[in-house]
Design an enzyme around this catalytic site. Structure first.
Site, PDB file in Angstrom:
ATOM      1  N   SER A  38       0.833  -1.217   0.000  1.00 12.35           N
ATOM      2  CA  SER A  38       0.000   0.000   0.000  1.00 12.35           C
ATOM      3  C   SER A  38       0.856   1.251   0.000  1.00 12.35           C
ATOM      4  O   SER A  38       0.385   2.318  -0.397  1.00 12.35           O
ATOM      5  CB  SER A  38      -0.855   0.048   1.269  1.00 12.35           C
ATOM      6  OG  SER A  38      -1.718  -1.035   1.326  1.00 12.35           O
ATOM      7  N   ASN A  63      -6.118   6.000  -1.924  1.00 16.59           N
ATOM      8  CA  ASN A  63      -5.697   6.487  -0.609  1.00 16.59           C
ATOM      9  C   ASN A  63      -5.420   7.981  -0.612  1.00 16.59           C
ATOM     10  O   ASN A  63      -5.610   8.646   0.406  1.00 16.59           O
ATOM     11  CB  ASN A  63      -4.514   5.680  -0.088  1.00 16.59           C
ATOM     12  CG  ASN A  63      -4.990   4.341   0.463  1.00 16.59           C
ATOM     13  OD1 ASN A  63      -6.146   4.199   0.844  1.00 16.59           O
ATOM     14  ND2 ASN A  63      -4.120   3.357   0.481  1.00 16.59           N
ATOM     15  N   HIS A 102      -2.200  -3.143  -6.446  1.00 13.25           N
ATOM     16  CA  HIS A 102      -2.695  -2.821  -5.102  1.00 13.25           C
ATOM     17  C   HIS A 102      -4.167  -3.217  -4.965  1.00 13.25           C
ATOM     18  O   HIS A 102      -5.054  -2.521  -5.473  1.00 13.25           O
ATOM     19  CB  HIS A 102      -2.506  -1.312  -4.842  1.00 13.25           C
ATOM     20  CG  HIS A 102      -2.917  -0.901  -3.470  1.00 13.25           C
ATOM     21  ND1 HIS A 102      -3.744   0.179  -3.225  1.00 13.25           N
ATOM     22  CD2 HIS A 102      -2.644  -1.431  -2.257  1.00 13.25           C
ATOM     23  CE1 HIS A 102      -3.929   0.298  -1.923  1.00 13.25           C
ATOM     24  NE2 HIS A 102      -3.271  -0.671  -1.319  1.00 13.25           N
ATOM     25  N   GLU A 113      -5.607  -1.328  -8.090  1.00 11.99           N
ATOM     26  CA  GLU A 113      -4.846  -0.278  -8.773  1.00 11.99           C
ATOM     27  C   GLU A 113      -3.551  -0.899  -9.317  1.00 11.99           C
ATOM     28  O   GLU A 113      -2.753  -1.450  -8.548  1.00 11.99           O
ATOM     29  CB  GLU A 113      -4.481   0.845  -7.792  1.00 11.99           C
ATOM     30  CG  GLU A 113      -5.690   1.609  -7.281  1.00 11.99           C
ATOM     31  CD  GLU A 113      -5.339   2.577  -6.137  1.00 11.99           C
ATOM     32  OE1 GLU A 113      -5.837   3.720  -6.170  1.00 11.99           O
ATOM     33  OE2 GLU A 113      -4.595   2.187  -5.218  1.00 11.99           O
TER      34      GLU A 113
HETATM   35  N1  LIG Z   1      -4.188  -5.339   5.245  1.00 12.60           N
HETATM   36  C1  LIG Z   1      -4.630  -4.447   4.372  1.00 12.60           C
HETATM   37  O1  LIG Z   1      -5.669  -3.812   4.555  1.00 12.60           O
HETATM   38  C2  LIG Z   1      -3.869  -4.207   3.084  1.00 12.60           C
HETATM   39  C3  LIG Z   1      -4.519  -3.607   1.988  1.00 12.60           C
HETATM   40  C4  LIG Z   1      -3.813  -3.424   0.787  1.00 12.60           C
HETATM   41  C5  LIG Z   1      -2.490  -3.834   0.712  1.00 12.60           C
HETATM   42  N2  LIG Z   1      -1.869  -4.387   1.796  1.00 12.60           N
HETATM   43  C6  LIG Z   1      -0.477  -4.821   1.666  1.00 12.60           C
HETATM   44  O2  LIG Z   1      -0.418  -6.244   1.636  1.00 12.60           O
HETATM   45  C7  LIG Z   1       0.810  -6.687   2.196  1.00 12.60           C
HETATM   46  C8  LIG Z   1       0.537  -7.758   3.232  1.00 12.60           C
HETATM   47  O3  LIG Z   1      -0.328  -7.245   4.211  1.00 12.60           O
HETATM   48  P1  LIG Z   1      -1.230  -8.217   5.115  1.00 12.60           P
HETATM   49  O4  LIG Z   1      -2.232  -7.344   5.769  1.00 12.60           O
HETATM   50  O5  LIG Z   1      -1.670  -9.398   4.340  1.00 12.60           O
HETATM   51  O6  LIG Z   1      -0.141  -8.670   6.211  1.00 12.60           O
HETATM   52  P2  LIG Z   1      -0.101 -10.040   7.047  1.00 12.60           P
HETATM   53  O7  LIG Z   1       0.769  -9.730   8.205  1.00 12.60           O
HETATM   54  O8  LIG Z   1      -1.452 -10.604   7.280  1.00 12.60           O
HETATM   55  O9  LIG Z   1       0.672 -11.056   6.075  1.00 12.60           O
HETATM   56  C9  LIG Z   1       2.029 -10.950   5.769  1.00 12.60           C
HETATM   57  C10 LIG Z   1       2.562 -12.361   5.582  1.00 12.60           C
HETATM   58  O10 LIG Z   1       3.890 -12.290   5.055  1.00 12.60           O
HETATM   59  C11 LIG Z   1       4.571 -13.426   5.554  1.00 12.60           C
HETATM   60  N3  LIG Z   1       5.993 -13.224   5.340  1.00 12.60           N
HETATM   61  C12 LIG Z   1       6.844 -12.461   6.026  1.00 12.60           C
HETATM   62  N4  LIG Z   1       8.085 -12.521   5.476  1.00 12.60           N
HETATM   63  C13 LIG Z   1       7.973 -13.341   4.410  1.00 12.60           C
HETATM   64  C14 LIG Z   1       8.898 -13.790   3.433  1.00 12.60           C
HETATM   65  N5  LIG Z   1      10.175 -13.400   3.438  1.00 12.60           N
HETATM   66  N6  LIG Z   1       8.471 -14.648   2.484  1.00 12.60           N
HETATM   67  C15 LIG Z   1       7.175 -15.058   2.470  1.00 12.60           C
HETATM   68  N7  LIG Z   1       6.256 -14.649   3.371  1.00 12.60           N
HETATM   69  C16 LIG Z   1       6.657 -13.796   4.326  1.00 12.60           C
HETATM   70  C17 LIG Z   1       4.121 -13.524   7.000  1.00 12.60           C
HETATM   71  O11 LIG Z   1       4.374 -14.827   7.519  1.00 12.60           O
HETATM   72  C18 LIG Z   1       2.653 -13.184   6.879  1.00 12.60           C
HETATM   73  O12 LIG Z   1       1.861 -14.346   6.723  1.00 12.60           O
HETATM   74  C19 LIG Z   1       1.519  -5.446   2.726  1.00 12.60           C
HETATM   75  O13 LIG Z   1       2.465  -5.031   1.770  1.00 12.60           O
HETATM   76  C20 LIG Z   1       0.402  -4.406   2.808  1.00 12.60           C
HETATM   77  O14 LIG Z   1       0.832  -3.072   2.583  1.00 12.60           O
HETATM   78  C21 LIG Z   1      -2.537  -4.605   2.978  1.00 12.60           C
END
Ligand SMILES: NC(=O)c1ccc[n+]([C@@H]2O[C@H](COP(=O)([O-])OP(=O)(O)OC[C@H]3O[C@@H](n4cnc5c(N)ncnc54)[C@H](O)[C@@H]3O)[C@@H](O)[C@H]2O)c1
Length: 284
Positions: free
Chosen positions: A118, A190, A139, A151
């Protein structure tokens, strides 16, 4: 159909994989934690089961979709045959750059590498690879199984063919893409959300109106489904606060300085629905 790999099987990654699988795409979903993969996919089964309960999906379609998501902790196995890899690991620049560098080694040379971040524009990650023209942001919005939009954001080196590839994948997944031709912090949604939220807090801090009235004005006057305060409670006020702080620190723009009323809520641990209280009370 696209051969897709998703790296990071947390909340977003697992739903991106599941959404693709619901549209017939075979997906490999990788995470460093087998436990996390299991937890995420169990949660996703629960979400889709509700569609079966409502008669919108057959039990056989549910099973077929979930079977299309093959989970693994082995990155090489996950991306070996991929045409597109979507990275959705933790929001940490060093971790993401490391993942992009490994993906460059392990995925086929022609594969597109996309990030669901994000806040991190693709130019911060593409340099860790030898294929910056094949990198882009994709995104998605939370929760991916519900939210329509993705996006697709081009960095300065992203090729038109890469952007087209990402747009086509989003459509294949049953989602609606928009193309952002120049990378910019916050992308489109955003930026607009932050501008509107900022104005709402300015009105609140200035004593112009109470938060309930600002929400009602936005909901009834602009037809937005939720006003900024109700939406903040829904996503988590800590998320709103940290996002504003991030933009304030990176741009130095005083307009983005988080409102003292918002900071107070975060300090009190009143973070919205997830804590039972935010701007509104959810205890009942
Ligand atoms: N949560 C939201 O609302 C949202 C919305 C849009 C985008 N995002 C983006 O999505 C991404 C993930 O967010 P999330 O909310 O799913 O987080 P999350 O914490 O639920 O998931 C992240 C995952 O990454 C894994 N991980 C960590 N290091 C790793 C590696 N080296 N190799 C493989 N897996 C690894 C972790 O074990 C975890 O399961 C972020 O970049 C965030 O900016 C999140």
């Amino acid at each position: 159909m696209t051969r897709l790999a998703v790296v990071g099987g947390g909340f977003m990654g697992s739903q991106i994989a599941t959404q693709a699988a619901l549209h017939g795409i075979e997906v490999r979903l990788q995470d460093v934690s087998a436990e996390q993969l299991e937890k995420s996919m169990t949660a996703n089964r629960g979400h889709i089961q509700r569609r079966v309960d409502k008669g919108r999906l057959t039990p056989a379609d549910l099973e077929a979709a979930l079977a299309r998501v093959r989970t693994t902790t082995d990155l090489a196995e996950a991306v070996r045959d991929a045409e597109v890899v979507i990275e959705a690991v933790v929001e940490d620049l060093d971790v993401k750059r490391q993942v992009f560098s490994e993906l460059d080694e392990l995925a086929p040379p022609e594969a597109v590498l996309a990030s669901n971040s994000s806040t991190m524009v693709i130019s911060k990650l593409a340099g860790a690879t030898g294929r910056p023209d094949r990198c882009a942001n994709m995104h998605f919005f939370s929760p991916v199984l519900v939210m329509e939009l993705c996006e697709v954001v081009m960095g300065p080196q992203t090729s038109e063919a890469t952007a087209e590839r990402c747009l086509a994948l989003v459509r294949e997944m049953g989602r609606t893409p928009v193309l952002v031709r120049k990378e910019i912090d916050g992308f489109i949604v955003n930026r607009i959300l932050h501008a509107a939220t900022q104005e709402a807090y300015r009105l609140l801090d200035g004593g112009v109106a109470e938060f309930q009235d600002i929400d009602t004005a936005v909901e009834k006057g602009l037809n937005w489904p939720m006003g900024p305060f109700r939406l903040g409670d829904f996503t988590g006020l800590d998320v709103t606060y940290n996002a504003r702080l991030h933009i304030y620190r990176t741009t130095g723009d005083p307009n983005y300085k988080p409102s003292p009323r918002l900071r107070e809520k975060v300090e009190k641990g009143e973070l919205g629905r997830k804590t039972g209280k935010g701007w509104y009370d959810y205890s009942s």
